[in-house]
Scaffold this active site. Structure first.
Site, PDB file in Angstrom:
ATOM      1  N   ASP A 217      54.505  13.021  84.088  1.00 50.12           N
ATOM      2  CA  ASP A 217      55.325  13.998  83.351  1.00 50.12           C
ATOM      3  C   ASP A 217      55.982  13.370  82.129  1.00 50.12           C
ATOM      4  O   ASP A 217      56.257  14.066  81.153  1.00 50.12           O
ATOM      5  CB  ASP A 217      56.361  14.615  84.283  1.00 50.12           C
ATOM      6  N   LYS A 228      55.596  13.608  89.975  1.00 40.68           N
ATOM      7  CA  LYS A 228      56.103  14.385  91.107  1.00 40.68           C
ATOM      8  C   LYS A 228      56.682  13.491  92.201  1.00 40.68           C
ATOM      9  O   LYS A 228      56.117  12.450  92.520  1.00 40.68           O
ATOM     10  CB  LYS A 228      54.953  15.253  91.638  1.00 40.68           C
TER      11      LYS A 228
END
Ligand code: MRU
Length: 312
Positions: A217, A228
Site C-alpha cells: 500500500d 494488509k
C-alpha cells in the site's frame, strides 16, 4: 480479469457514472455500484465498495473528474483512507493536469489505462522469478479487483499460470480479502486453497511454500512497506524458513517523501469489523488495517520497470 469467462475490469466509466464491482458483496453476490458524484466515490472508497491501492487511486481520479470544485473534491477524497500512497498520488496527478488545462475525464481514463498497463508489466517481470510447480503464498487481495485489472501480486501468477502453479490464499481477517483472491483464482482456473491466517507459518515450516508474493500500500525510501495487517509476520516466518519473499507494486506506491516505514500512517478501522462474525459482542477490539514490514525481510520488489533486488 475473467468473470464467468468474460473479460471485465473492477471499475469503468459509463453513462456519466463510475461503475464499480461491489467488493463488499463478493463472492456471494456480483453487484455493480454506481457512483454519480464525487461524494458517491468518496463513500465507495471509505466503505470499501472499491479497495486495493491502485484501484482506489483510479476511483479517485474519476471522482475528481466528476466534481465541480476541484480543491474540495481532492480534500474529500484524500480524507477517505490514509495508508495507500496510490490514492494521494492519483489525486495530485490528476489535479495538476486539470489545472494545466487538460480534459478531466480524459485524464482519468488515461490514468486508469496506465495503471492497467503497469500491472500487466509487473506480471511479465514477476513471472520470470516463478519456478515451475511453485507453491506460492499470498496475503490479502492484490489481484485485478484491487488494481482494475491484472493485479500486482496476482499478475505474475496469472501470467505464469502455465507453469503448473498452486496458490495458498491467506483468508485475511477481518475483511476476508482472501475470499476475493480465491474467487479471482477460481475465475482464472488457477489451483489454490484458502487457509486461516494462522496456518501460514505451519505450512512454511513444513516446506509447503516455495515463494511468497504480496502487494503493498505504501513503500518508503528504504523499502520498508505497509501492506494488509498480517503481512509482517508472514515475512518474518518466510525469512526464518529461507523462503523468497517478494513485494509487487507499481512505482505509484513508492512514497519518496518518507524515509522509512515508521512514518507511514496506519489506518485504524471500526471495532465492528472484528466482532461482526461473533454471536457475542466483546467489550473492546483493536483493528489496525495494515502493518509495516521492514525491508530486511524482502527479497525483491517487482515493479513495472523491473525487479529491485534487495539482497536479503
Ligand atoms: O484495505 P484494502 O483491502 O484496501 O487493502 C489494501 C490491499 O488491497 C492490500 O493491502 C494489498 O495487498 C495491496 S494493494 C494491491
Amino acid at each position: 480479469m475473467l468473470v464467468n469467462g468474460k473479460e471485465m475490469r473492477s471499475l469503468w466509466y459509463e453513462d456519466e457514472r463510475l461503475k464499480l464491482i461491489d467488493q463488499r458483496k463478493l463472492p456471494e453476490k456480483f453487484e455493480i455500484f454506481e457512483a454519480k458524484s464525487v461524494e458517491d466515490v468518496a463513500y465507495a472508497i471509505k466503505e470499501m465498495v472499491v479497495r486495493g491501492a491502485p484501484a482506489i487511486g483510479c476511483a479517485a481520479v474519476y471522482g475528481v473528474a466528476m466534481a465541480e470544485d476541484l480543491e474540495r473534491a481532492g480534500k474529500m477524497l484524500k480524507e477517505t483512507r490514509p495508508t495507500a500512497h496510490d490514492l494521494f498520488y492519483a489525486i495530485d496527478t490528476i489535479m495538476e493536469k486539470i489545472k494545466n488545462g487538460e480534459d478531466a475525464l480524459e485524464c482519468a481514463e488515461r490514468y486508469t489505462e496506465e495503471i492497467v498497463e503497469k500491472c500487466r508489466k509487473i506480471g511479465e517481470n514477476g513471472a520470470k522469478i516463478i519456478p515451475r510447480n511453485a507453491r506460492i503464498l499470498t496475503h490479502c487481495n492484490a489481484g485485478a479487483l484491487a488494481c482494475v485489472d491484472y493485479g500486482t501480486a496476482l499478475a505474475p501468477i496469472r501470467i505464469a499460470k502455465e507453469k503448473n502453479l498452486f496458490v495458498w490464499v491467506d483468508e485475511t481477517r477481518p475483511r476476508l480479502q482472501g475470499l476475493l483472491t480465491a474467487w479471482e483464482l477460481e475465475q482464472e482456473d488457477i489451483e489454490h486453497a484458502i487457509i486461516a491466517d494462522n496456518s501460514a507459518g505451519y505450512l512454511m515450516y513444513n516446506g509447503e511454500v516455495d515463494l511468497v508474493i504480496v502487494g503493498a500500500d505504501r513503500i518508503a525510501r528504504n523499502y520498508d512497506f505497509a501492506n494488509k495487517i498480517g503481512t509482517y509476520e508472514k515475512a518474518v516466518v518466510a525469512k526464518e524458513n529461507e523462503i523468497p519473499f517478494y513485494v509487487a507494486a507499481p512505482l505509484s506506491t513508492f512514497d519518496k517523501n518518507i524515509e522509512n516505514g515508521n512514518q507511514i500512517k496506519i489506518e485504524e478501522r471500526r471495532e465492528e469489523e472484528i466482532f461482526s462474525i461473533y454471536p457475542w459482542k466483546p467489550k473492546k477490539a483493536k483493528n489496525p488495517a495494515f502493518d509495516i514490514t521492514p525491508a530486511k525481510y524482502v527479497t525483491g520488489i517487482i515493479t513495472e520497470e523491473g525487479i529491485i533486488e534487495l539482497k536479503n
